[in-house]
Design an enzyme around this catalytic site. Structure first.
Site, PDB file in Angstrom:
ATOM      1  N   SER A 140       0.743  -1.314  -0.112  1.00 11.70           N
ATOM      2  CA  SER A 140       0.018   0.093  -0.276  1.00 11.70           C
ATOM      3  C   SER A 140       0.857   1.117   0.058  1.00 11.70           C
ATOM      4  CB  SER A 140      -0.816  -0.048   1.048  1.00 11.70           C
ATOM      5  OG  SER A 140      -1.546   1.282   1.567  1.00 11.70           O
ATOM      6  N   TYR A 153      -2.009  -1.361  10.393  1.00 14.58           N
ATOM      7  CA  TYR A 153      -2.076  -1.348   8.790  1.00 14.58           C
ATOM      8  C   TYR A 153      -0.781  -0.901   8.141  1.00 14.58           C
ATOM      9  CZ  TYR A 153      -3.784  -1.070   4.059  1.00 14.58           C
ATOM     10  OH  TYR A 153      -4.036  -1.028   2.815  1.00 14.58           O
TER      11      TYR A 153
HETATM   12  P1  NAD Z   1     -11.870  -5.727   0.044  1.00 20.18           P
HETATM   13  O1  NAD Z   1     -12.077  -5.864   1.417  1.00 20.18           O
HETATM   14  O2  NAD Z   1     -12.578  -5.280  -1.141  1.00 20.18           O
HETATM   15  O3  NAD Z   1     -11.151  -7.127  -0.395  1.00 20.18           O
HETATM   16  C1  NAD Z   1     -10.490  -7.809   0.406  1.00 20.18           C
HETATM   17  C2  NAD Z   1     -10.654  -9.433   0.275  1.00 20.18           C
HETATM   18  O4  NAD Z   1      -9.853 -10.231   1.367  1.00 20.18           O
HETATM   19  C3  NAD Z   1     -12.263  -9.701   0.784  1.00 20.18           C
HETATM   20  O5  NAD Z   1     -12.964 -10.559  -0.163  1.00 20.18           O
HETATM   21  C4  NAD Z   1     -12.027 -10.192   2.269  1.00 20.18           C
HETATM   22  O6  NAD Z   1     -13.090 -11.264   2.473  1.00 20.18           O
HETATM   23  C5  NAD Z   1     -10.557 -11.116   2.127  1.00 20.18           C
HETATM   24  N1  NAD Z   1     -10.015 -11.347   3.261  1.00 20.18           N
HETATM   25  C6  NAD Z   1      -9.959 -10.556   4.359  1.00 20.18           C
HETATM   26  N2  NAD Z   1      -9.152 -11.225   5.342  1.00 20.18           N
HETATM   27  C7  NAD Z   1      -9.016 -12.389   4.919  1.00 20.18           C
HETATM   28  C8  NAD Z   1      -8.107 -13.527   5.283  1.00 20.18           C
HETATM   29  N3  NAD Z   1      -7.684 -13.567   6.543  1.00 20.18           N
HETATM   30  N4  NAD Z   1      -8.220 -14.715   4.444  1.00 20.18           N
HETATM   31  C9  NAD Z   1      -8.764 -14.629   3.133  1.00 20.18           C
HETATM   32  N5  NAD Z   1      -9.311 -13.663   2.752  1.00 20.18           N
HETATM   33  C10 NAD Z   1      -9.474 -12.580   3.557  1.00 20.18           C
HETATM   34  O7  NAD Z   1     -10.342  -4.812   0.077  1.00 20.18           O
HETATM   35  P2  NAD Z   1      -9.404  -4.097  -1.421  1.00 20.18           P
HETATM   36  O8  NAD Z   1      -9.678  -2.579  -1.138  1.00 20.18           O
HETATM   37  O9  NAD Z   1      -9.842  -4.903  -2.537  1.00 20.18           O
HETATM   38  O10 NAD Z   1      -8.068  -4.638  -0.725  1.00 20.18           O
HETATM   39  C11 NAD Z   1      -7.086  -5.417  -1.344  1.00 20.18           C
HETATM   40  C12 NAD Z   1      -5.908  -5.335  -1.000  1.00 20.18           C
HETATM   41  O11 NAD Z   1      -5.124  -4.305  -1.539  1.00 20.18           O
HETATM   42  C13 NAD Z   1      -5.580  -5.417   0.616  1.00 20.18           C
HETATM   43  O12 NAD Z   1      -4.273  -6.001   0.899  1.00 20.18           O
HETATM   44  C14 NAD Z   1      -5.575  -3.805   0.667  1.00 20.18           C
HETATM   45  O13 NAD Z   1      -4.898  -3.619   2.254  1.00 20.18           O
HETATM   46  C15 NAD Z   1      -4.961  -3.578  -0.472  1.00 20.18           C
HETATM   47  N6  NAD Z   1      -5.145  -1.986  -0.704  1.00 20.18           N
HETATM   48  C16 NAD Z   1      -6.242  -1.584  -1.086  1.00 20.18           C
HETATM   49  C17 NAD Z   1      -6.185  -0.125  -1.417  1.00 20.18           C
HETATM   50  C18 NAD Z   1      -7.538   0.429  -1.696  1.00 20.18           C
HETATM   51  O14 NAD Z   1      -7.802   1.833  -1.642  1.00 20.18           O
HETATM   52  N7  NAD Z   1      -8.744  -0.489  -1.898  1.00 20.18           N
HETATM   53  C19 NAD Z   1      -5.182   0.672  -1.233  1.00 20.18           C
HETATM   54  C20 NAD Z   1      -3.970   0.334  -0.902  1.00 20.18           C
HETATM   55  C21 NAD Z   1      -4.053  -1.277  -0.837  1.00 20.18           C
END
Ligand code: NAD
Length: 254
Positions: A140, A153
């Site tokens: 991130s 985080y």
């Molecule tokens: P999201 O919540 O839409 O999707 C995350 C998925 O991971 C969900 O389906 C959830 O059920 C699953 N999950 C959570 N804990 C879990 C576990 N212990 N085992 C298996 N599955 C699990 O989130 P997102 O925004 O798509 O984020 C995805 C990744 O990208 C994450 O690592 C997040 O930190 C990173 N990220 C997202 C953003 C953003 O702005 N959306 C920015 C930077 C980084």
């Protein structure tokens, strides 16, 4: 087009992970998605194109037994493995003031976001090695800069960036390992139906990005697809920021 490859994506049932799964399936590849949310996994299996090329596995990415078992099932089903994307994460960075942060909450962030990456490498590497495989870890922009009350985080994502170069050095030359650091990615359209909420961005939300908009799962999927491919064969140990330029914009208080 190259031969179909097999990819394993954690947290593949929603958000960025689902976007990556869609892109890889559209390219004709085979994809195993794992997720802790079974309702979301079912919804994803209905939504994704080419369900015949999809394997959906309920798996907690922080549980070693479950992770090992899902790799075994992926190999049994598809016969090989070419790439791993550890994307599962507790994606909400805000946990409140550090002085009230419980040890359980701190550990929950580290267990899913960081330990999940270690478990993927530990149990996936042997399957990747014969094919010159690739690992992509989702970090991130918060690995590099912060708002208040995001220590767990930020630490988990900073750990991903360090783990990326450590793994690249240990697992090369057969396996390449890179991280992606997304900025603000709008995932509301990529949730299971019960979690979907309409989101409208303000002008100021768009304007703070030099690219002129908030990011999408497709943006991260495009970079992931490249890093997984043989075209990225000379790239390993790196962290790629994909944030529409937001971190490069200098902000002075008026
Ligand atoms: P999201 O919540 O839409 O999707 C995350 C998925 O991971 C969900 O389906 C959830 O059920 C699953 N999950 C959570 N804990 C879990 C576990 N212990 N085992 C298996 N599955 C699990 O989130 P997102 O925004 O798509 O984020 C995805 C990744 O990208 C994450 O690592 C997040 O930190 C990173 N990220 C997202 C953003 C953003 O702005 N959306 C920015 C930077 C980084």
């Amino acid at each position: 087009m190259s031969l179909p490859s097999v990819y394993y994506i954690t947290g593949g049932a929603q958000g960025i992970g689902l976007g990556i799964a869609q892109a890889l399936l559209a390219d004709g590849h085979r994809v195993a998605i794992t997720d802790i949310d079974e309702e979301a996994l079912s919804a994803a299996a209905e939504r994704l194109s080419h369900p015949e090329h999809l394997l959906a596995l309920p798996t907690d990415a922080s549980d070693e037994t479950q992770v090992a078992s899902s790799f075994t099932k992926t190999i049994a089903h598809f016969g090989r493995l070419d790439g791993i994307v550890h994307n599962a994460g507790i994606a909400d960075p805000f946990h409140g003031p550090v002085e009230q942060l419980s040890l359980d909450t701190w550990q929950a962030y580290l267990n899913t976001n960081l330990t999940g990456a270690f478990l993927c490498a530990k149990h996936g590497a042997a399957h990747l090695r014969p094919h010159g495989g690739s690992i992509v870890l989702m970090a991130s922009s918060r690995a590099l800069q912060s708002e208040p009350d995001t220590e767990a985080y930020a630490a988990s994502k900073g750990g991903i960036v360090a783990l990326t170069h450590a793994l690249a050095v240990s697992l090369g030359p057969e396996i390449r390992v890179n991280a992606i650091s997304p900025g603000w990615i709008e995932v509301s359209d990529w949730q299971k139906p019960s979690r979907q909420q309409p989101v409208e961005h303000r002008e100021i939300d768009r304007e703070q990005h030099p690219a002129g908009r908030v990011g999408t799962p497709e943006d991260i999927a495009a970079l992931t697809r490249f890093l997984l491919s043989k075209e990225a064969g000379f790239i390993t140990g790196q962290n790629f920021v994909a944030d529409g330029g937001m971190m490069r914009k200098m902000i002075y208080a008026e």
